[in-house]
Write an enzyme that holds these catalytic residues in place. Structure first.
Site, PDB file in Angstrom:
ATOM      1  N   PHE A   1       0.810  -1.220   0.000  1.00  0.00           N
ATOM      2  CA  PHE A   1       0.000   0.000   0.000  1.00  0.00           C
ATOM      3  C   PHE A   1       0.843   1.271   0.000  1.00  0.00           C
ATOM      4  O   PHE A   1       0.352   2.350  -0.322  1.00  0.00           O
ATOM      5  CB  PHE A   1      -0.998  -0.013   1.170  1.00  0.00           C
ATOM      6  CG  PHE A   1      -0.589   0.782   2.368  1.00  0.00           C
ATOM      7  CD1 PHE A   1       0.246   0.259   3.327  1.00  0.00           C
ATOM      8  CD2 PHE A   1      -1.038   2.090   2.527  1.00  0.00           C
ATOM      9  CE1 PHE A   1       0.636   1.012   4.429  1.00  0.00           C
ATOM     10  CE2 PHE A   1      -0.662   2.849   3.620  1.00  0.00           C
ATOM     11  CZ  PHE A   1       0.187   2.306   4.575  1.00  0.00           C
ATOM     12  N   LYS A   2       2.133   1.164   0.340  1.00  0.00           N
ATOM     13  CA  LYS A   2       2.987   2.348   0.336  1.00  0.00           C
ATOM     14  C   LYS A   2       3.022   3.016  -1.047  1.00  0.00           C
ATOM     15  O   LYS A   2       3.261   4.216  -1.154  1.00  0.00           O
ATOM     16  CB  LYS A   2       4.421   1.989   0.747  1.00  0.00           C
ATOM     17  CG  LYS A   2       4.552   1.276   2.086  1.00  0.00           C
ATOM     18  CD  LYS A   2       4.189   2.156   3.256  1.00  0.00           C
ATOM     19  CE  LYS A   2       4.668   1.601   4.595  1.00  0.00           C
ATOM     20  NZ  LYS A   2       3.984   0.342   5.009  1.00  0.00           N
ATOM     21  N   ASP A   3       2.773   2.221  -2.093  1.00  0.00           N
ATOM     22  CA  ASP A   3       2.749   2.794  -3.447  1.00  0.00           C
ATOM     23  C   ASP A   3       1.660   3.859  -3.607  1.00  0.00           C
ATOM     24  O   ASP A   3       1.793   4.746  -4.442  1.00  0.00           O
ATOM     25  CB  ASP A   3       2.487   1.698  -4.490  1.00  0.00           C
ATOM     26  CG  ASP A   3       3.663   0.756  -4.657  1.00  0.00           C
ATOM     27  OD1 ASP A   3       4.818   1.219  -4.575  1.00  0.00           O
ATOM     28  OD2 ASP A   3       3.431  -0.444  -4.888  1.00  0.00           O
TER      29      ASP A   3
ATOM     30  N   LEU B   1       3.571   6.830  -2.237  1.00  0.00           N
ATOM     31  CA  LEU B   1       4.928   7.072  -2.732  1.00  0.00           C
ATOM     32  C   LEU B   1       5.002   7.168  -4.252  1.00  0.00           C
ATOM     33  O   LEU B   1       6.031   7.558  -4.795  1.00  0.00           O
ATOM     34  CB  LEU B   1       5.888   6.010  -2.193  1.00  0.00           C
ATOM     35  CG  LEU B   1       6.259   6.292  -0.726  1.00  0.00           C
ATOM     36  CD1 LEU B   1       6.870   5.075  -0.061  1.00  0.00           C
ATOM     37  CD2 LEU B   1       7.204   7.491  -0.626  1.00  0.00           C
TER      38      LEU B   1
END
Ligand SMILES: *Cc1c(COP(=O)(O)O)cnc(C)c1O
Length: 497
Positions: free
Chosen positions: A111-113, A116
């Site tokens: 989920f960091k995408d 980011l």
């Protein structure tokens, strides 16, 4: 309206959104927060028909008021494009009686995408707006997923360098391979001999080191952060909660105005804080359920009002949540203290010095929107196996922590509102833990054989992010002790005493 930002540790100074994104962390060590949470200025009916990109614009323009429409739309279009393997960007999948919001369809399958992919664009736009000419050095501590997502976002971005620190024995095989095979002349990856909290505290100390800041400035560099302490990480995460609610409405899964609950697998408290912001913007969310693994410092905090990090650090099968100092909780503490920077500073000083603080009964009442829960290693494993056997759906270990906690919450509270679970990683990223939860026999196989088995079992194709690392060359082998991070940074940047 022009929305300004303040540090959680300083009542006086205000900065614009772009300045807050550029700085990452305030000079006093506090985190930037908007002086108020803006309301949505579009109706749910309007949101219902919107694409992810359109929703992102509607939400983010309310927070980033010093970005022009053109600038913000350009950032959004560059972020949420074909890097994602689905046009809807964040699909909603019904699993049994729960809605999974799949946040892992970006370049690095976690989920960091979601944040980011856009942060590098927000940051370079902010640099231009503020006439910054120095090269921006992104310093990042990672528990596994932030690192790769930040590397992918910042690789080969002109005017930026990125240095990532990860705990040597604290990430999954796939997570490590994803990072150490990263291409791009402006990237550096360092394994530290320590855990994630050591890496995170080390990075924070570098930010607060005025002497180092000056030395770097003289050499033409300026630090910024890609960690979720950067407000430019948090705001893009508010978008998908607004989007998910609108999609539930569009698909007639809920009625207009109907309240839902949200369960979020939590580590640094960024994702769930974004859900809290979405609620304050006007999304009908009743309870925010904070799911922890065996590092259950947040569960204990919500139960007792006491935050106590003095405990054993446990390495679990959900490594991205192996955290004892949840840095974004500071933003919530500041809010429930009535935006009292003085009170917040005292509590954070107690945390730093003694590893413990306790909030007042009045502050505790401000936590009524939140519930805490946790899942043991055994329960996480059972959840993956049981869900697979009853529905055919294969979920990763982090999501399973949340799925377990959401089920517990429903059984115990009898609250039967519809439940949204933030599904934070692809099972491919944690193939060994996931496959052995389905059947112990898989433990005998090597990592890539397991991945091929996972494809058969789940019926979903192996993602590109995994294919890429199968035969990739290892490009980063640097290691350092946790107390040598400063020297390491200077050596990477070629700044010597
Ligand atoms: C980072 C991460 C989390 C925790 O999110 P926070 O915003 O740090 O609370 C949960 N699951 C996965 C897969 C992650 O990468």
């Amino acid at each position: 309206m022009n929305l300004l930002y303040k540090s959680t540790r300083n009542a006086e100074e205000t900065v614009t959104a772009s300045q807050a994104i550029l700085k990452g962390l305030a000079e006093d060590g506090g985190l930037f927060v908007p002086t108020e949470i803006p309301k949505l200025d579009v109706t749910m009916d309007e949101l219902k028909g919107m694409s992810y990109q359109e929703t992102a614009y509607s939400v983010m323009k309310q927070f980033l008021t010093d970005f022009t429409e053109e600038e913000l739309k350009q950032c959004i279009d560059r972020a949420y494009d074909a890097k994602f393997d689905t046009e809807v960007i964040a699909p909603l999948v019904k699993v049994g009686d729960t809605y999974h919001l799949e946040l892992f369809h970006g370049a690095t399958i976690a989920f960091k995408d979601m944040a980011l992919s856009i942060l590098p664009h927000l940051l370079t736009t902010a640099a231009k707006k503020n006439n910054v000419t120095k090269e921006i050095v992104i310093l990042t501590a990672t528990s596994g997923d932030t690192g790769k997502a930040a590397l992918a976002g910042f690789a080969n971005v002109p005017g930026a360098r990125i240095i990532v620190f990860y705990p040597k024995n604290g990430v999954s095989k796939v997570q490590e391979l994803q990072m150490v095979t990263q291409k791009g002349d402006n990237t550096a990856v360092v394994a530290i001999h320590g855990n994630f909290d050591n890496a995170q505290s080390g990075v924070k100390a570098l930010f607060e080191d005025k002497k180092l800041g000056k030395e770097l400035a003289d050499a033409g560099f300026q630090f910024s952060s890609a960690n979720s302490i950067n407000i430019g990480r948090l705001i893009p995460q508010v978008v998908y909660y607004v989007y998910a609610y609108a999609k539930l409405l569009e698909n007639e899964e809920i009625a207009a105005g109907e309240e839902i609950n949200v369960t979020v697998p939590t580590g640094n408290f960024g994702n769930i804080l974004a859900a809290y912001y979405a609620k304050q913007m006007g999304v009908p969310i009743a309870k925010l359920i904070c799911a922890s693994n065996e590092n259950k410092v947040l569960f204990d905090f919500f139960k007792t009002g006491k935050y106590d990090r003095n405990r054993e650090f446990v390495l679990t099968s959900s490594p991205s949540m192996d955290i004892l100092i949840s840095s974004n909780l500071e933003r919530l503490i500041y809010t429930i203290a009535g935006q009292d920077a003085q009170k917040n500073s005292e509590l954070m000083a107690a945390l730093k010095n003694d590893g413990i603080y306790e909030i007042t009964p009045e502050m505790k009442r401000g936590l009524s929107d939140f519930e805490g829960g946790f899942s043991t290693e055994e329960e996480t494993k059972e959840t993956i196996g049981d869900t697979y056997r009853s529905t055919g759906y294969v979920m990763d270990t982090h999501t399973a922590v949340a799925a377990h906690v959401s089920r517990d919450y429903r059984d115990e509270s009898k609250d039967d509102r519809k439940m949204l679970v933030a599904s934070t990683a692809s099972p491919y990223k944690f193939a060994r833990s996931v496959m052995t939860a389905i059947d112990e026999k898989y433990d005998a196989m090597d990592e890539f054989a397991l991945i091929d088995e996972l494809e058969k079992v789940s019926g979903t194709a192996v993602p590109n992010a995994i294919e890429e690392i199968r035969n990739a060359q290892i490009l980063h082998t640097r290691e350092c002790d946790a107390d040598k991070m400063k020297e390491t940074v200077k050596s990477i940047l070629g700044v010597e005493e």
